[in-house]
Scaffold this motif. Structure first.
Motif, PDB file in Angstrom:
ATOM      1  N   PHE A 298      33.418  49.061  49.186  1.00  0.00           N
ATOM      2  CA  PHE A 298      34.161  48.143  49.305  1.00  0.00           C
ATOM      3  C   PHE A 298      35.875  49.849  48.853  1.00  0.00           C
ATOM      4  O   PHE A 298      35.420  50.678  48.610  1.00  0.00           O
TER       5      PHE A 298
ATOM      6  N   PRO B  36      38.679  51.163  46.661  1.00  0.00           N
ATOM      7  CA  PRO B  36      38.810  51.734  45.160  1.00  0.00           C
ATOM      8  C   PRO B  36      38.799  50.713  44.249  1.00  0.00           C
ATOM      9  O   PRO B  36      40.163  49.757  44.883  1.00  0.00           O
ATOM     10  N   VAL B  37      38.286  50.904  42.850  1.00  0.00           N
ATOM     11  CA  VAL B  37      38.561  50.179  42.212  1.00  0.00           C
ATOM     12  C   VAL B  37      39.792  49.884  41.398  1.00  0.00           C
ATOM     13  O   VAL B  37      40.544  51.027  41.272  1.00  0.00           O
ATOM     14  N   THR B  38      39.477  48.477  40.945  1.00  0.00           N
ATOM     15  CA  THR B  38      41.192  48.452  40.058  1.00  0.00           C
ATOM     16  C   THR B  38      41.334  47.461  39.119  1.00  0.00           C
ATOM     17  O   THR B  38      42.336  46.898  38.845  1.00  0.00           O
ATOM     18  N   GLY B  39      40.429  47.585  38.112  1.00  0.00           N
ATOM     19  CA  GLY B  39      40.356  46.664  37.064  1.00  0.00           C
ATOM     20  C   GLY B  39      40.595  47.178  35.982  1.00  0.00           C
ATOM     21  O   GLY B  39      41.486  48.171  36.059  1.00  0.00           O
TER      22      GLY B  39
ATOM     23  N   LEU C  90      41.202  38.104  40.104  1.00  0.00           N
ATOM     24  CA  LEU C  90      40.511  39.166  39.428  1.00  0.00           C
ATOM     25  C   LEU C  90      39.109  38.932  40.530  1.00  0.00           C
ATOM     26  O   LEU C  90      38.476  37.879  39.573  1.00  0.00           O
TER      27      LEU C  90
ATOM     28  N   HIS D 158      35.422  41.579  29.966  1.00  0.00           N
ATOM     29  CA  HIS D 158      36.393  41.438  31.530  1.00  0.00           C
ATOM     30  C   HIS D 158      36.125  40.323  31.910  1.00  0.00           C
ATOM     31  O   HIS D 158      35.480  39.541  32.006  1.00  0.00           O
TER      32      HIS D 158
ATOM     33  N   ALA E 115      34.279  51.104  37.522  1.00  0.00           N
ATOM     34  CA  ALA E 115      34.043  49.509  37.199  1.00  0.00           C
ATOM     35  C   ALA E 115      34.538  48.793  38.548  1.00  0.00           C
ATOM     36  O   ALA E 115      35.400  48.806  39.102  1.00  0.00           O
TER      37      ALA E 115
ATOM     38  N   PHE F 143      35.711  45.949  39.735  1.00  0.00           N
ATOM     39  CA  PHE F 143      36.237  45.039  39.963  1.00  0.00           C
ATOM     40  C   PHE F 143      37.661  45.383  40.668  1.00  0.00           C
ATOM     41  O   PHE F 143      38.587  46.459  40.741  1.00  0.00           O
ATOM     42  N   TRP F 144      38.363  44.270  40.836  1.00  0.00           N
ATOM     43  CA  TRP F 144      39.390  44.281  42.359  1.00  0.00           C
ATOM     44  C   TRP F 144      40.181  42.792  41.911  1.00  0.00           C
ATOM     45  O   TRP F 144      40.222  42.297  41.767  1.00  0.00           O
ATOM     46  N   LYS F 145      41.997  43.572  42.251  1.00  0.00           N
ATOM     47  CA  LYS F 145      42.821  42.235  41.234  1.00  0.00           C
ATOM     48  C   LYS F 145      43.997  42.408  42.746  1.00  0.00           C
ATOM     49  O   LYS F 145      44.865  43.083  43.610  1.00  0.00           O
TER      50      LYS F 145
ATOM     51  N   ALA G  37      44.546  51.102  44.755  1.00  0.00           N
ATOM     52  CA  ALA G  37      44.366  52.013  43.392  1.00  0.00           C
ATOM     53  C   ALA G  37      45.090  53.141  43.169  1.00  0.00           C
ATOM     54  O   ALA G  37      45.337  53.679  44.016  1.00  0.00           O
TER      55      ALA G  37
END
Lengths: 82, 156, 156, 82
Positions: free
Chosen positions: A76, A78-81, B53, B84, B123, B125-127, B144
């Motif tokens: 995946f 890089p994460v963007t939460g 999300l 979340h 964590a 998660f992806w937006k 990111a």
């Protein structure tokens, strides 16, 4: 078999959420990346992205991590939460 | 006491209800710090209309649990709650909640910020933003931010 | 926009209501950090039953206003609310609330903690504890803690 | 006249919340402290506490701060709010 899953932009670029590989085909995460890159130009381009992350059985790992039958390997961006 | 410290959910949450749970029968922790993140109306100058999300079920919960354990090892904190949301969200909608109680306010502040910093960079998660620009609607996955990674590094 | 950023009151407050006011018509600030301080059941090993809070009317408001101005000069924050209760409080009662909104979570965390640290060492409030010890009830004024002064010094 | 106010433990020790002084009697906050200390032994002991704080017109000041008629001068122990 090894289960491979893709998320977010990566899943959309590959137009693929999940696939399986024979466990004999790959010893490490990098081996899997190589195998997937060999699929076609789109996959090669996608997997050439240095910022791609990988996890095995829900733990972040680097390319040298060993894989075995039954593992779930995830790729995946890089994460963007948060 | 068994409690659900982590919740990944499509539904909205109530800050007030969460705080009630963190404080209930808890007379030892005099400090409570909450962080709430909401969808802003702009990002990098574009006009965001909605946000989608996505997350990696299973790994998300495992990672958040690890972050909470680390926070508890580092600071003297009492109760922790991390929520979340996933799915489609609109401007002003709540995305994330972190609540921490402690005997000491410093620990509550530090642990809360630590959890948020690590959540941001660890964590899964992806937006994806739905953007309206000059009447044109487009979608794109957020990149990111390096500053988030740098900030999480500060704690190590 | 005119708004009441500071409230010194005998009445209890509602965290939920305060957060609603901080977020209302505020789509630019994606981050909100709240701190709530409550009466704990023990202090230095004694069993606290109630607490009486006294303040210096006029000076309190002036000092809190100064602290908020300093926080706004230092960090990119949006709205701020500080509530401090006075009078007689029981265990578990809310004493103090600080809420800060910002575009960036770091600023919201830092400004909130800064306001609390300075409030603790600068704002003219005094706590008197009613203590029950071996069935004996006594009263005493709390001593200031050096660690609070040290912590506020960190920001200068 | 200068208005003098006392708070918290200090007010209780002195059994006094407020009093007034002729402005001519004191040039500085320290002068006021000295005048109050001279009242009797209880007041002297109370004002010998080095941790005592002072404010003039709602601003924290030190002992050398000048005072004038109409000022409100406050004495109190270290604060313990929050």
């Amino acid at each position: 078999m090894i289960k491979i899953v893709f998320f977010a932009a990566l899943r959309e670029q590959l137009d693929c959420a999940e696939l399986s590989l024979a466990a004999d085909d790959a010893k490490t995460v990098d081996d899997i990346k190589q195998l997937l890159s060999d699929k076609n130009e789109q996959w090669q381009q996608t997997f050439s992205n240095a910022s791609l992350l990988s996890a095995v059985n829900h733990d972040m790992v680097d390319g040298s991590h060993l894989v075995k039958s039954g593992d779930e390997v995830a790729f995946f961006p890089p994460v963007t939460g948060g | 006491m068994l409690k659900q410290e982590i919740s990944i959910q499509a539904d909205d949450f109530s800050l007030a209800d969460e705080v009630v749970l963190l404080e209930k029968d808890n007379v030892t922790d005099g400090a409570i710090v909450t962080f709430t993140g909401r969808v802003r109306n702009n990002n990098n100058g574009n006009s965001v209309t909605t946000l989608t999300l996505e997350h990696y079920p299973g790994m998300t919960e495992k990672l958040l649990a690890k972050i909470i354990i680390q926070a508890k090892e580092r600071w003297n904190i009492g109760r922790v709650k991390v929520i979340h949301r996933i799915g489609k969200l609109s401007i002003g909608d709540q995305i994330v909640f972190v609540g921490v109680t402690s005997k000491h306010r410093q620990d509550a502040f530090a642990a809360n910020e630590f959890i948020m910093d690590y959540l941001k960079v660890k964590a899964p998660f992806w937006k994806k933003e739905q953007i309206t620009d000059d009447g044109q609607t487009s979608e794109n996955w957020l990149d990111a931010k390096n500053c988030d990674t740098d900030k999480a590094d500060l704690w190590s």
